[in-house]
Design a protein around this motif. Sequence first.
Motif, PDB file in Angstrom:
ATOM      1  N   VAL A  50      30.198  42.055  38.716  1.00 55.94           N
ATOM      2  CA  VAL A  50      30.804  43.320  38.627  1.00 55.94           C
ATOM      3  C   VAL A  50      30.757  43.256  37.298  1.00 55.94           C
ATOM      4  N   GLY A  51      31.101  42.627  36.079  1.00 54.96           N
ATOM      5  CA  GLY A  51      31.384  42.751  34.231  1.00 54.96           C
ATOM      6  C   GLY A  51      32.007  41.555  34.357  1.00 54.96           C
ATOM      7  N   ARG A  52      32.100  42.126  32.960  1.00 54.84           N
ATOM      8  CA  ARG A  52      32.588  40.580  32.208  1.00 54.84           C
ATOM      9  C   ARG A  52      34.155  41.002  31.671  1.00 54.84           C
ATOM     10  N   VAL A  53      35.078  39.883  31.842  1.00 53.39           N
ATOM     11  CA  VAL A  53      36.541  39.910  30.950  1.00 53.39           C
ATOM     12  C   VAL A  53      36.748  40.490  29.967  1.00 53.39           C
ATOM     13  N   GLU A  54      35.836  40.593  29.010  1.00 53.11           N
ATOM     14  CA  GLU A  54      35.848  41.392  28.181  1.00 53.11           C
ATOM     15  C   GLU A  54      35.943  43.185  27.848  1.00 53.11           C
ATOM     16  N   GLN A  55      36.281  43.219  29.699  1.00 46.83           N
ATOM     17  CA  GLN A  55      36.552  44.585  29.763  1.00 46.83           C
ATOM     18  C   GLN A  55      37.363  44.933  30.362  1.00 46.83           C
ATOM     19  N   LEU A  56      38.515  43.694  30.481  1.00 50.00           N
ATOM     20  CA  LEU A  56      39.670  43.782  30.717  1.00 50.00           C
ATOM     21  C   LEU A  56      41.106  43.631  29.684  1.00 50.00           C
ATOM     22  N   PRO A  57      40.595  44.032  28.810  1.00 47.96           N
ATOM     23  CA  PRO A  57      41.323  43.046  27.904  1.00 47.96           C
ATOM     24  C   PRO A  57      42.501  43.090  28.072  1.00 47.96           C
ATOM     25  N   ARG A  58      43.526  43.857  28.203  1.00 46.14           N
ATOM     26  CA  ARG A  58      45.203  43.461  28.430  1.00 46.14           C
ATOM     27  C   ARG A  58      45.542  43.749  29.823  1.00 46.14           C
ATOM     28  N   ALA A  59      46.784  44.016  29.984  1.00 44.00           N
ATOM     29  CA  ALA A  59      47.333  44.462  31.419  1.00 44.00           C
ATOM     30  C   ALA A  59      46.620  45.244  31.176  1.00 44.00           C
ATOM     31  N   GLY A  60      46.758  46.112  32.970  1.00 41.74           N
ATOM     32  CA  GLY A  60      46.607  47.301  32.962  1.00 41.74           C
ATOM     33  C   GLY A  60      45.198  47.741  32.509  1.00 41.74           C
ATOM     34  N   SER A  61      44.451  47.027  32.459  1.00 41.59           N
ATOM     35  CA  SER A  61      42.358  46.960  32.138  1.00 41.59           C
ATOM     36  C   SER A  61      41.976  47.030  33.256  1.00 41.59           C
ATOM     37  N   TYR A  62      41.555  48.102  33.706  1.00 44.23           N
ATOM     38  CA  TYR A  62      40.884  48.230  34.895  1.00 44.23           C
ATOM     39  C   TYR A  62      39.357  48.616  34.734  1.00 44.23           C
ATOM     40  N   PHE A  63      38.251  48.316  36.178  1.00 40.06           N
ATOM     41  CA  PHE A  63      37.053  49.480  35.745  1.00 40.06           C
ATOM     42  C   PHE A  63      37.207  49.290  37.296  1.00 40.06           C
ATOM     43  N   THR A  64      36.298  50.591  37.607  1.00 41.69           N
ATOM     44  CA  THR A  64      35.708  50.462  39.199  1.00 41.69           C
ATOM     45  C   THR A  64      33.660  49.698  38.832  1.00 41.69           C
ATOM     46  N   LYS A  65      33.484  49.898  40.375  1.00 38.30           N
ATOM     47  CA  LYS A  65      32.126  49.001  40.636  1.00 38.30           C
ATOM     48  C   LYS A  65      31.491  49.676  41.831  1.00 38.30           C
ATOM     49  N   ASP A  66      30.916  50.722  42.134  1.00 38.40           N
ATOM     50  CA  ASP A  66      30.558  51.224  42.728  1.00 38.40           C
ATOM     51  C   ASP A  66      28.893  50.634  43.718  1.00 38.40           C
ATOM     52  N   ILE A  67      29.509  49.799  44.946  1.00 43.39           N
ATOM     53  CA  ILE A  67      28.494  49.016  45.584  1.00 43.39           C
ATOM     54  C   ILE A  67      28.301  49.325  47.072  1.00 43.39           C
TER      55      ILE A  67
END
Length: 421
Positions: A50-67
């Motif tokens: 669903v994504g890469r860890v670089e998209q979540l650089p710090r506490a509270g970083s998030y992304f959504t993924k529609d499946i």
Amino acid sequence: MARFPKPLEGSWTEHYPELGTGPVSYADSISPEFYELERDAIFRRTWLHVGRVEQLPRAGSYFTKDIAVANTSVIVVRGHDGEVRAFHNVCRHRGNKLVWTDNPRAETSGTARQFSCKYHGWRYGLDGACTFVQQEGEFFDLDKADYGLVPVRCDVWAGFVFVHLDREPEQSLQEYLGPMVTAIEDYPFDRLTERYAFRADVPANWKVFMDALQEQYHAPIVHRNQRPENFEAHQAGFEALHYQVDGPHRMFNTPGIRPWELPDDQIKPSEKLLRSGLFGPWDQPEFHEATVIDGMRPGGHERVGVALFEIWPNFGIQLWERGWYHTYQHWPTSHETHGFEWNLYFAPPRNARDVVAQEMTAVSLKEFALQDDSLVASVQSTLGSGGLTEFPLGDQEILCRHLHATAQEWVAASLRERSTS
Ligand code: FES
Ligand SMILES: [Fe+2]
């Protein structure tokens, strides 16, 4: 035309007798019923990137993924403890989609201290715990502790974040990926952080597009306008050196084309000027040594220009010899449509020349992909016409053969399970 030696005697396909050599049914790519079965039999039973860890650089970083194929959306978030977690993106109160920005149908990303529902304001912590219920006293014996977000199994391999929609997957992510894929985990993915992303809605079954990426011998025909001037001599760059299958996953190597070795008069002026083009930036990153790993050449070939690893069901990682990579992903939306996502990853640019070289690669490859996109739309539009659903596949189409066999096997296995339960 030069053929590269095969690692063993005989054809590639014949090394996998279970795949057979007969015509292959593409009924799996035109049938709405088969698509309905795939949703459960495949997409709810596999680890999905669903994504890469670089998209979540710090506490509270998030992304959504529609499946869409699994009728869900997930939130992937880094907690205060640094852990990456995933949850179904649905409020426990009355089922509103919890995290979205301007359009509830679009994916989003950002940084949050907590998630608040846009309907009645229930709130959830980064660990999914329900922390606030609006007018809590008016509910009946409601204990917030029972109303945390529904967790989704989530794990990270080589910086790639995967989720599994079955709460008790049979295999850990590492086991699932198996030895062929995990052999590339030392590739410096974490240093190739300059990302270019594209997304397209494609009017073709997800497998039909994957087929166009898992052999390259169509390239001199479909992509003939992008060929180097002296193409005949270099046509062999698209002929596979090695194909390999490991469980439901597959890979190939091709020698690739090295425009930087072509005589000056056979290179496009724009490519020469920018030292970049269709096959990537010509100048490698400083840590290039780290990008030369044995795992990308399981056939043991000295010169490997391209290594594509396809992780079942819908994710491909393609490594290039000059120290960059891209990924493909296919998200089915119906039996004849899917969302195609494509990400290119380079070393952080050192100067303006690097930036322009990376942009040149991104633009050239996008053009390349659009050609495949219209091609597979043409295939989809006629598949099944005149009753044609079985097709002969050659030796370099072994991965197409394997993809369809795997999809058909997984669907058959789930049907057998249903009939016995
Ligand atoms: S649906 Fe989320 S607070 Fe009511
Ligand atoms: Fe292509």
